[in-house]
Design an enzyme around this catalytic site. Sequence first.
Site, mmCIF file in Angstrom:
data_model
loop_
_atom_site.group_PDB
_atom_site.id
_atom_site.type_symbol
_atom_site.label_atom_id
_atom_site.label_comp_id
_atom_site.label_asym_id
_atom_site.label_seq_id
_atom_site.Cartn_x
_atom_site.Cartn_y
_atom_site.Cartn_z
ATOM 1 N N ARG A 95 0.858 -1.175 0.000
ATOM 2 C CA ARG A 95 0.000 0.000 0.000
ATOM 3 C C ARG A 95 0.901 1.235 0.000
ATOM 4 O O ARG A 95 1.719 1.417 0.893
ATOM 5 C CB ARG A 95 -0.894 0.030 1.235
ATOM 6 C CG ARG A 95 -1.748 1.299 1.327
ATOM 7 C CD ARG A 95 -2.292 1.506 2.709
ATOM 8 N NE ARG A 95 -3.047 2.753 2.812
ATOM 9 C CZ ARG A 95 -3.233 3.408 3.953
ATOM 10 N NH1 ARG A 95 -2.727 2.936 5.079
ATOM 11 N NH2 ARG A 95 -3.912 4.531 3.957
ATOM 12 N N HIS A 183 -7.565 6.863 0.739
ATOM 13 C CA HIS A 183 -8.305 5.682 1.195
ATOM 14 C C HIS A 183 -8.897 4.896 0.012
ATOM 15 O O HIS A 183 -9.866 4.164 0.166
ATOM 16 C CB HIS A 183 -9.427 6.068 2.174
ATOM 17 C CG HIS A 183 -8.924 6.622 3.468
ATOM 18 N ND1 HIS A 183 -9.463 7.741 4.065
ATOM 19 C CD2 HIS A 183 -7.913 6.217 4.274
ATOM 20 C CE1 HIS A 183 -8.813 8.015 5.181
ATOM 21 N NE2 HIS A 183 -7.867 7.114 5.329
ATOM 22 N N HIS A 211 -15.221 6.054 5.338
ATOM 23 C CA HIS A 211 -14.058 5.365 5.884
ATOM 24 C C HIS A 211 -13.633 6.152 7.116
ATOM 25 O O HIS A 211 -13.004 7.214 7.021
ATOM 26 C CB HIS A 211 -12.921 5.319 4.860
ATOM 27 C CG HIS A 211 -11.666 4.673 5.379
ATOM 28 N ND1 HIS A 211 -11.284 3.398 5.038
ATOM 29 C CD2 HIS A 211 -10.719 5.128 6.234
ATOM 30 C CE1 HIS A 211 -10.146 3.095 5.662
ATOM 31 N NE2 HIS A 211 -9.789 4.142 6.393
ATOM 32 N N GLY A 213 -11.559 5.959 10.415
ATOM 33 C CA GLY A 213 -10.557 5.353 11.274
ATOM 34 C C GLY A 213 -9.747 6.462 11.915
ATOM 35 O O GLY A 213 -10.246 7.558 12.139
ATOM 36 N N ARG A 244 -5.437 14.825 12.956
ATOM 37 C CA ARG A 244 -5.420 15.800 11.856
ATOM 38 C C ARG A 244 -6.662 16.682 11.897
ATOM 39 O O ARG A 244 -7.752 16.215 12.219
ATOM 40 C CB ARG A 244 -5.346 15.062 10.519
ATOM 41 C CG ARG A 244 -3.967 14.542 10.189
ATOM 42 C CD ARG A 244 -3.983 13.650 8.957
ATOM 43 N NE ARG A 244 -4.142 12.237 9.306
ATOM 44 C CZ ARG A 244 -4.317 11.267 8.429
ATOM 45 N NH1 ARG A 244 -4.396 11.535 7.138
ATOM 46 N NH2 ARG A 244 -4.449 10.016 8.846
ATOM 47 N N ASP A 286 -8.244 8.556 20.208
ATOM 48 C CA ASP A 286 -8.955 7.288 20.052
ATOM 49 C C ASP A 286 -10.451 7.460 20.342
ATOM 50 O O ASP A 286 -10.834 7.892 21.433
ATOM 51 C CB ASP A 286 -8.358 6.239 20.990
ATOM 52 C CG ASP A 286 -9.074 4.906 20.896
ATOM 53 O OD1 ASP A 286 -8.966 4.264 19.847
ATOM 54 O OD2 ASP A 286 -9.745 4.537 21.871
ATOM 55 N N MET A 287 -11.282 7.108 19.385
ATOM 56 C CA MET A 287 -12.726 7.308 19.536
ATOM 57 C C MET A 287 -13.292 6.495 20.692
ATOM 58 O O MET A 287 -14.141 6.983 21.450
ATOM 59 C CB MET A 287 -13.443 6.948 18.232
ATOM 60 C CG MET A 287 -14.960 7.083 18.302
ATOM 61 S SD MET A 287 -15.543 8.756 18.738
ATOM 62 C CE MET A 287 -15.203 9.619 17.198
ATOM 63 N N GLY A 331 -12.103 1.356 11.399
ATOM 64 C CA GLY A 331 -12.226 1.102 12.833
ATOM 65 C C GLY A 331 -13.388 1.785 13.512
ATOM 66 O O GLY A 331 -14.183 1.144 14.207
ATOM 67 N N GLY A 333 -15.915 3.461 11.932
ATOM 68 C CA GLY A 333 -17.133 3.163 11.182
ATOM 69 C C GLY A 333 -17.708 1.797 11.480
ATOM 70 O O GLY A 333 -18.924 1.617 11.511
ATOM 71 N N GLU A 334 -16.839 0.820 11.742
ATOM 72 C CA GLU A 334 -17.285 -0.550 11.980
ATOM 73 C C GLU A 334 -17.695 -0.810 13.429
ATOM 74 O O GLU A 334 -18.505 -1.708 13.677
ATOM 75 C CB GLU A 334 -16.170 -1.525 11.589
ATOM 76 C CG GLU A 334 -15.855 -1.539 10.103
ATOM 77 C CD GLU A 334 -14.573 -2.292 9.793
ATOM 78 O OE1 GLU A 334 -14.182 -3.156 10.613
ATOM 79 O OE2 GLU A 334 -13.944 -2.004 8.760
ATOM 80 N N HIS A 335 -17.158 -0.028 14.374
ATOM 81 C CA HIS A 335 -17.320 -0.395 15.784
ATOM 82 C C HIS A 335 -17.958 0.672 16.666
ATOM 83 O O HIS A 335 -18.331 0.354 17.807
ATOM 84 C CB HIS A 335 -15.956 -0.774 16.373
ATOM 85 C CG HIS A 335 -15.275 -1.892 15.643
ATOM 86 N ND1 HIS A 335 -15.758 -3.181 15.628
ATOM 87 C CD2 HIS A 335 -14.160 -1.912 14.875
ATOM 88 C CE1 HIS A 335 -14.974 -3.948 14.896
ATOM 89 N NE2 HIS A 335 -13.990 -3.194 14.433
ATOM 90 N N GLU A 382 -8.081 -3.793 2.869
ATOM 91 C CA GLU A 382 -7.172 -3.232 1.877
ATOM 92 C C GLU A 382 -6.165 -4.266 1.403
ATOM 93 O O GLU A 382 -5.790 -4.279 0.215
ATOM 94 C CB GLU A 382 -6.440 -2.027 2.490
ATOM 95 C CG GLU A 382 -7.352 -0.866 2.831
ATOM 96 C CD GLU A 382 -6.703 0.159 3.744
ATOM 97 O OE1 GLU A 382 -7.057 1.348 3.642
ATOM 98 O OE2 GLU A 382 -5.845 -0.226 4.568
#
Length: 397
Positions: A95, A183, A211, A213, A244, A286-287, A331, A333-335, A382
């Site tokens: 990547r 992404h 996306h 994360g 960011r 960290d969310m 991360g 978005g999925e959790h 990915e």
Amino acid sequence: MMKNILVINSGSSSLKFALFDAGAMSNSDNMDQQVCVFRGQFSGLGTERTAVIMHAGNHATAPAEANDHQAAIMSLLDWLGQHNVLERLIAVGHRVVHGGMHYDCATRLDPDKVTLLDALTSLAPLHQPYSLAPIRALDERLPGTPQIACFDTAFHAKQPLEARQFALPYAMYDRGFQRYGFHGLSYDYICRCLPSMIPNYDPQARVIVAHLGNGASLCAIQAGQSIASTMGFTALEGLPMGTRCGAIDAGLVLHLIGEEGMTVAEVSKLLYKESGLLGLSGISSDMQTLLRSDKPRAQQAIDHYCYRIAREIGSLTAALGGLDHLVFTAGVGEHAAPVRDSVVHQCGWLGIRLDASANQLNQICISAADSEVGVWVIPTDEERVIAMDCVAMIDME
């Protein structure tokens, strides 16, 4: 003898790796039937919290821990040698975040191309150096093994001109001052999954993929094509992220340099490493940490994050001329069910509704029966896309 594709996905503090059976991938177009032999990652590189995690595979051991990227790739190669993998490698896929104007698809690497990609480091300082380091290390350790770069920017290369331009003198566009988007490997994977994941999926459906994360962006997609995205010339633009800032008035940057006396390096550190969720909360990037916190600034950071996502969904819906599906991935978005709930609630004007129970359980379909827009949670992969592109390139050679 089984032929393998090794995939390396190197980030600023992690190095993910996966091994795929190239023969099985060549013989199947079904994403679910492509065999991943094993996968894992080094995490916490450059910090005191280093670890090696194996996510899949039957190996009883894992590579030794490493303190930096160079040590991680050496540890991985030693481990692969112990398991008789190196002699079966037919290619290594990487990547690479930024391909600039040069690459709109995967490419086989050589020293000149690596030098060209290295020149783009200023456009992706948190990513590009770490993408290129394993390439150089592998070239020394496994000379002659094909190495293939797959680019996050490539998926967006055919966006309409109006989506790619800045309102700068046109000659600057020709010199590469344009929106690239990022992404792309994640968005590519989601696009390949949609026909099998969504019942009666219309290939012309208008889709926004979120996306979310540590890095975060949205992409408007139709017929498998990127129409517009929130990221631009660099991976700094768009949504607020872990550290960011996302979209910011360019005049504020000029003010920081001209009136506050900050150097370019200081402004870069501020915008890339000290802003986003970390800067807003003063607690963490960290969310999940913020969701567990009872501090007011933690909730304020989450609220701002969700507000910006909802606003950008409105913008991308306009670019698509409507919306049929919203997909959450990566991360957060999925959790992070509360984030999805807040975003969808703010987008209620689109006729979008959540099934609260399905959302809380992180199910694949989380839209309510009466929702006019399908809402989905689809884990991204990915590494699998990189392996598929490597196989396709080798088959063409």
